[in-house]
Design an enzyme around this catalytic site. Structure first.
Site, short mmCIF file in Angstrom:
data_model
loop_
_atom_site.label_atom_id
_atom_site.label_comp_id
_atom_site.label_asym_id
_atom_site.label_seq_id
_atom_site.Cartn_x
_atom_site.Cartn_y
_atom_site.Cartn_z
N ASN A 9 0.86 -1.18 0.00
CA ASN A 9 0.00 0.00 0.00
C ASN A 9 0.90 1.23 0.00
OD1 ASN A 9 -1.84 2.02 0.50
ND2 ASN A 9 -2.39 1.31 2.57
N TRP A 10 1.05 1.83 -1.16
CA TRP A 10 1.98 2.97 -1.29
C TRP A 10 1.43 4.24 -0.65
CZ3 TRP A 10 3.81 2.67 -7.15
CH2 TRP A 10 4.43 1.43 -7.37
N LYS A 11 0.15 4.26 -0.34
CA LYS A 11 -0.50 5.45 0.23
C LYS A 11 -0.23 6.66 -0.67
CE LYS A 11 -0.30 3.23 4.69
NZ LYS A 11 -0.24 3.34 6.14
N HIS A 96 -9.60 1.14 4.76
CA HIS A 96 -8.34 1.35 5.48
C HIS A 96 -8.59 2.28 6.65
CE1 HIS A 96 -4.29 2.56 6.45
NE2 HIS A 96 -3.87 1.48 5.82
N GLU A 98 -7.03 4.69 7.77
CA GLU A 98 -6.83 6.12 7.45
C GLU A 98 -8.06 6.69 6.75
OE1 GLU A 98 -3.08 5.56 5.45
OE2 GLU A 98 -2.19 4.97 7.37
N GLU A 168 -5.51 -4.91 10.42
CA GLU A 168 -4.46 -3.93 10.68
C GLU A 168 -4.78 -3.18 11.97
OE1 GLU A 168 -2.43 -2.72 6.72
OE2 GLU A 168 -4.22 -1.49 6.96
N GLY A 174 2.35 2.28 10.75
CA GLY A 174 3.31 3.37 10.63
C GLY A 174 4.00 3.74 11.93
N SER A 213 3.33 -2.07 10.36
CA SER A 213 4.78 -2.14 10.60
C SER A 213 5.38 -3.52 10.30
CB SER A 213 5.11 -1.71 12.04
OG SER A 213 4.72 -0.35 12.23
N GLY A 234 2.80 -1.14 4.29
CA GLY A 234 2.83 0.29 3.97
C GLY A 234 4.25 0.74 3.71
N GLY A 235 4.88 1.33 4.73
CA GLY A 235 6.21 1.92 4.59
C GLY A 235 7.22 1.03 3.87
P1 PGA Z 1 2.73 0.30 7.62
O1 PGA Z 1 1.27 0.48 6.98
O2 PGA Z 1 3.31 -0.99 7.07
O3 PGA Z 1 3.51 1.51 7.18
O4 PGA Z 1 2.56 0.22 9.09
C1 PGA Z 1 0.44 -0.60 6.77
C2 PGA Z 1 -0.87 -0.14 6.18
O5 PGA Z 1 -1.39 0.90 6.60
O6 PGA Z 1 -1.41 -0.78 5.25
#
Ligand code: PGA
Length: 250
Positions: A9-11, A96, A98, A168, A174, A213, A234-235
Site C-alpha cells: 500500500n503505497w498510500k 483502510h 486512514e 491492521e 506506521g 509495521s 505500507g512503509g
Molecule cells: P505500515 O502500513 O506498514 O507503514 O505500518 C500498513 C498499512 O497501513 O497498510
C-alpha cells in the site's frame, strides 16, 4: 491451501514516474520469489495506468487504494470502480483505517463501496482493526466483529469467496510497533471464526492479511502463523528490496 498475498500500500507517496520505477523493480524482484507468493502493488490513482503497463502479463497484480461509493455522476474528485477496473486493475483496498479516521468512512459507506467494487469485478481488500485505546480496553475482538458483521455479513456466498481481509491494528500502522505473531494469530483465528459463523467452511479459504509495521525482519514470524496469509505492507513497500524480502520470507 489458501493463497499467499503480499500487498504493498503505497498510500500518498511517489510521483507517477517514481511509481513506475518502483513497480519495475518489484516485477524484477518478484521473478526470484517462489511462485506461490502473489505480489500486489497499490499505487495512487494517478499512477495506475502507467503501472499497469509495467505489470501486465507479470505475476504482479495491481490494486487501487479506494473507490467511490457511487457508480458515476456529479461527485467531484471521486474515482469510480468502473474507471479503475477498465485499466485492468484487479483489486481495491477498502476501509483502510486512514480512510475511516480522516475521511469519515463508515460501514454504511463501505457497504456501498464493496457493492461498486464487486459490480465491476474488482476484488476488495477489506481492512479492519482496532485503535490503541480499544485494544487496551480489551475491546479488539468486539471491534473487528462489528466491522465484519456490518459489512462482510451482507455479502452473498459468491462475493464472499472472492473477498480478501486485512487485519491492521491502528496502533501498529506506521508506528514501528508490530503486533506480535501470537497477537496476530489470536485475532486472525478469531476473525476466521466470526466468518465461519456466517459462511461456514468457506471461511477456511479466506485470505486474511496482517498489516502494521510489517518489515523484512518480522514478516517470517508473522507469516509462519496458521491464520496469517500474508501482509498488507505500507512503509516497507516503498523500497522494492524490502518489499520483495518480505515476500521471500514466506
Ligand atoms: P505500515 O502500513 O506498514 O507503514 O505500518 C500498513 C498499512 O497501513 O497498510
Amino acid at each position: 491451501m489458501r493463497q499467499k498475498i503480499v500487498a504493498g500500500n503505497w498510500k500518498m507517496n511517489t510521483t507517477p514516474m517514481e511509481g513506475v520505477e518502483l513497480a519495475k523493480a518489484v516485477v524484477a524482484g518478484s521473478r526470484n520469489v517462489d511462485k506461490s507468493v502473489n505480489f500486489i502493488v497499490a499505487p495512487p490513482f494517478t499512477h495506475l495506468s502507467e503501472v499497469m503497463k509495467v505489470t501486465r502479463g507479470t505475476g504482479v497484480a495491481v490494486s487501487a487504494q479506494n473507490c467511490a461509493a457511487e457508480a458515476k455522476g456529479a461527485y467531484t474528485g471521486e474515482v469510480s470502480a468502473a474507471m479503475i477496473a477498465s485499466l485492468g486493475v484487479e483489486y481495491v483496498i477498502l476501509g483502510h483505517s486512514e480512510r475511516r479516521e480522516y475521511y469519515g468512512e463508515t460501514s454504511e459507506t463501505l457497504n456501498k463501496k464493496l457493492e461498486q467494487a464487486y459490480a465491476n469485478n474488482l476484488i476488495p481488500i477489506y481492512c479492519i482493526g482496532e485503535k490503541l485505546e480499544e485494544r487496551e480496553a480489551g475491546k479488539h475482538f468486539d471491534v473487528v466483529r462489528s466491522q465484519i458483521e456490518e459489512v462482510v455479513f451482507n455479502l452473498d456466498t459468491d462475493r464472499f469467496a472472492k473477498l480478501v481481509i486485512a487485519y491492521e491494528p491502528v496502533w501498529a500502522i506506521g508506528t514501528g510497533k508490530t503486533a506480535t505473531a501470537e497477537q496476530a494469530q489470536e485475532i486472525h483465528a478469531y476473525i476466521r471464526g466470526v466468518l465461519r459463523e456466517k459462511f461456514g467452511d468457506a471461511a477456511n479459504d479466506t485470505v486474511i492479511l496482517y498489516g502494521g509495521s510489517c518489515n523484512p525482519s518480522n514478516a517470517a514470524e508473522l507469516f509462519s502463523k496458521e491464520d496469517v496469509d500474508g501482509g498488507l505492507i505500507g512503509g516497507a513497500s516503498l523500497k522494492a528490496d524490502d518489499f520483495i524480502a518480505i515476500g521471500e520470507s514466506y
